[in-house]
Design an enzyme around this catalytic site. Structure first.
Site, mmCIF file in Angstrom:
data_model
loop_
_atom_site.group_PDB
_atom_site.id
_atom_site.type_symbol
_atom_site.label_atom_id
_atom_site.label_comp_id
_atom_site.label_asym_id
_atom_site.label_seq_id
_atom_site.Cartn_x
_atom_site.Cartn_y
_atom_site.Cartn_z
ATOM 1 N N LYS A 1 0.846 -1.201 0.000
ATOM 2 C CA LYS A 1 0.000 0.000 0.000
ATOM 3 C C LYS A 1 0.877 1.245 0.000
ATOM 4 O O LYS A 1 0.608 2.210 -0.725
ATOM 5 C CB LYS A 1 -0.954 -0.027 1.203
ATOM 6 C CG LYS A 1 -2.040 -1.086 1.039
ATOM 7 C CD LYS A 1 -2.817 -1.395 2.306
ATOM 8 C CE LYS A 1 -3.776 -2.567 2.048
ATOM 9 N NZ LYS A 1 -4.442 -3.040 3.256
ATOM 10 N N GLN B 1 -4.991 -1.742 9.505
ATOM 11 C CA GLN B 1 -4.726 -3.012 8.819
ATOM 12 C C GLN B 1 -5.291 -4.175 9.640
ATOM 13 O O GLN B 1 -4.960 -4.333 10.812
ATOM 14 C CB GLN B 1 -3.212 -3.175 8.606
ATOM 15 C CG GLN B 1 -2.823 -4.439 7.850
ATOM 16 C CD GLN B 1 -3.312 -4.462 6.405
ATOM 17 O OE1 GLN B 1 -3.268 -3.461 5.692
ATOM 18 N NE2 GLN B 1 -3.806 -5.612 5.967
ATOM 19 N N ASP C 1 -10.935 2.478 4.001
ATOM 20 C CA ASP C 1 -11.354 1.112 3.705
ATOM 21 C C ASP C 1 -12.855 0.986 3.464
ATOM 22 O O ASP C 1 -13.330 -0.071 3.077
ATOM 23 C CB ASP C 1 -10.981 0.224 4.900
ATOM 24 C CG ASP C 1 -9.920 -0.788 4.549
ATOM 25 O OD1 ASP C 1 -9.645 -0.960 3.351
ATOM 26 O OD2 ASP C 1 -9.388 -1.408 5.475
#
Ligand code: NAD
Length: 300
Positions: free
Chosen positions: A53, A97, A120
């Site tokens: 990422k 995460q 997200d």
């Protein structure tokens, strides 16, 4: 032979588009988009995902920063970090995460993220917006699947779609997005009886069961479009939830693993962050209609 739905190629195309959107908005914003990634513990797969990422951010021109916490961090410490990032004007996207180390609950931490910075798309408010068809950041993996279908001219409207898996991360938002695109959607899960009879009805089949090579030729009707979300590291290398070699000759289109859905998930994280940056900096500059942005077609 089935058309390959190549996620690497589309991700590269979308990265070009993101670069151009960033250069378009940079003058007004006065700073690049910022993504903050919170990593907790030392899970090695998570380490690889976080590094990927950060690399994608660097390629496109986002400023990323990774905060790495010990596995035994107290929830209060993580909450304090999230609160600080919510207030930080240079941060447009925040990503926690997952999975978290055993013993840490993800729900209160995800809930603490400012919904406007929810890179997200997993905040309850944003899932509710998806349910109601309101604009907002979208869950990255299913939004990536929708972009792959659109890029290859695969229409969902009026077609019969089956999603295997009902997780909040993938299956549920996937079903909502396909339904919003006017597909007729069924969702299968671990208690579904006669899975093959259901999946054989699918013109578009999205598999997110998290079970290596669960679906084979007996699950797929001829000319179906097959999207394999699963990704598993096995002794024989990476594989998905679909037995590719059995299904590929039957399908009209199929995603490879790796190189299908995975790269799109990372790209959609960047899309959510760039959109947040665009909207926040336009609002700061006193612009009208701060919900408008140039990437709306990518957030189904
Ligand atoms: P999960 O374990 O949270 O959910 C799996 C779902 O599949 C559940 O709803 C379960 O009921 C269903 N399921 C399990 N076994 C089944 C069976 N035999 N028949 C029918 N349904 C069954 O997993 P998840 O987070 O949704 O992820 C699914 C897969 O996608 C995993 O392999 C994960 O690694 C992968 N994934 C990939 C990406 C990517 O970017 N490529 C992103 C997220 C998840």
């Amino acid at each position: 032979m089935a058309l390959r739905l190549d996620g690497r190629q589309l991700a590269a195309e979308l990265e070009n588009r993101l670069r151009s959107v960033i250069s378009q908005g940079l003058g007004r914003a006065g700073r690049p988009p910022g993504l903050a990634v919170l990593r907790v513990g030392d899970d090695s797969a998570s380490g690889v995902y976080v590094a990927n990422k950060a690399k994608a951010c660097a390629r496109v021109g986002l400023h990323s920063r990774v905060q790495h916490f010990r596995a035994d961090s107290a929830p209060a410490e993580l909450l304090a970090a999230i609160t600080a990032l919510n207030r930080d004007p240079a941060v447009d996207g925040i990503l926690l995460q997952l999975p978290l180390p055993t013993g840490l609950e993800e729900a209160p931490l995800l809930a603490a993220i400012d919904p406007a910075k929810d890179a997200d798309g997993l905040h309850t408010l944003n899932l509710g917006r998806l349910l109601k068809g309101e604009p907002g950041p979208r869950s990255c993996t299913p939004a990536g699947v929708m972009a792959l279908l659109a890029r290859h001219g695969i229409e969902a409207s009026g077609r019969r779609a089956v999603v295997v898996g009902r997780s909040i991360l993938v299956g549920q938002p996937m079903a909502l997005m396909l339904q919003a695109a006017d597909a007729t959607v069924s969702v299968a899960h671990s208690r579904t009886r006669e899975l093959a009879a259901l999946t054989r009805q699918a013109e578009i089949l999205v598999v997110a069961a998290g079970r290596p090579r669960l679906l084979g030729a007996e699950h797929v009707s001829p000319a179906a479009v097959v999207v394999d979300v699963g990704i598993h590291r096995t002794a024989g290398g990476l594989c998905g939830d679909v037995r590719f070699e059995e299904v590929e000759p039957l399908a009209s289109a199929i995603t490879p693993v790796p190189g299908g859905v995975g790269p799109m998930t990372v790209t959609m994280l960047l899309v959510n962050t760039v959109v947040s940056w665009w909207q926040r900096t336009e609002a700061e500059a006193g612009g009208q209609g701060s919900l408008d942005h140039p990437l709306a077609d990518l957030l189904p």
